[in-house]
Design an enzyme around this catalytic site. Structure first.
Site, mmCIF file in Angstrom:
data_model
loop_
_atom_site.group_PDB
_atom_site.id
_atom_site.type_symbol
_atom_site.label_atom_id
_atom_site.label_comp_id
_atom_site.label_asym_id
_atom_site.label_seq_id
_atom_site.Cartn_x
_atom_site.Cartn_y
_atom_site.Cartn_z
ATOM 1 C CE1 TYR A 129 11.451 -7.542 2.335
ATOM 2 C CE2 TYR A 129 9.158 -7.738 2.987
ATOM 3 C CZ TYR A 129 10.119 -7.630 1.991
ATOM 4 O OH TYR A 129 9.737 -7.606 0.667
ATOM 5 C CE LYS A 143 7.531 -6.460 -1.882
ATOM 6 N NZ LYS A 143 8.333 -5.249 -1.572
ATOM 7 C CG HIS A 151 10.712 -10.279 -1.819
ATOM 8 N ND1 HIS A 151 11.671 -9.529 -1.204
ATOM 9 C CD2 HIS A 151 11.169 -11.560 -1.810
ATOM 10 C CE1 HIS A 151 12.673 -10.330 -0.817
ATOM 11 N NE2 HIS A 151 12.385 -11.562 -1.175
ATOM 12 C CD GLU A 199 14.385 -13.897 0.586
ATOM 13 O OE1 GLU A 199 14.909 -12.854 1.008
ATOM 14 O OE2 GLU A 199 13.867 -13.984 -0.549
ATOM 15 C CG ASN A 207 8.278 -2.491 -4.032
ATOM 16 O OD1 ASN A 207 7.691 -3.399 -3.460
ATOM 17 N ND2 ASN A 207 9.542 -2.196 -3.800
#
Ligand code: ATP
Ligand code: MG
Length: 137
Positions: free
Chosen positions: A49, A9, A115, A126, A112
């Site tokens: 998302y 990320k 993913h 995905e 965070n």
């Protein structure tokens, strides 16, 4: 062989820990079958998302995911989906086991670091979202 999608990320890309995170995968039996650095558009992040569209944190999540470039990867290996989730640690880095990617590189539940697909079925979709067949080798 099982495949899963990983994204480094924007927070982790900005910190300069792409290599350190890739090393966690390669050192733990996950092969990097595809990788690319890219800037997601707002539409990309909303679509990726979409399952979280009704959640209160959706807007912040989309804004965060487009705040800078990401690195998308296909990881391959035995039990790749679950193994990646183990290496990542809990969504909230404060709850992540020591030695996990989120414990070591993430600052908050928003920023965070990584993913990972949460099921083999979702992983297939995905992976298709980010990569064409000829990019996965
Ligand atoms: P990811 O899908 O990014 O791999 P995850 O599967 O561990 O993370 P999800 O429940 O799918 O967690 O949530 C997606 C993302 O939304 C999380 O990575 C996190 O950044 C954000 N998020 C999840 N829950 C919260 C929350 N309660 N408050 C703020 N942000 C959250
Ligand atoms: Mg998730």
């Amino acid at each position: 062989m099982e495949q899963t999608l990983s994204i480094i990320k924007p927070d982790a890309v900005a910190k300069g820990v792409i290599g350190k995170i890739m090393d966690r995968f390669e050192s733990n039996g996950l092969r990097i079958a595809a990788a690319k650095k890219m800037q997601l558009s707002e539409a990309d992040a909303q679509a990726f998302y979409a399952v979280h569209a009704e959640r209160p944190f959706f807007k912040d999540l989309v804004e965060f995911m487009i705040s800078g470039p990401v690195v998308a990867m296909v990881l391959e290996g035995e039990g790749a989906m679950a193994k990646n989730r183990d290496l990542m640690g809990a969504t909230n880095p404060q709850e992540a086991e020591p030695g996990t990617i989120r414990a070591d590189f993430a600052d908050s539940i928003d920023a965070n670091a990584v993913h990972g697909s949460d099921s083999v079925e979702n992983a297939k979709n995905e992976i298709k979202f980010f990569f064409s067949d000829r990019e996965i080798v």
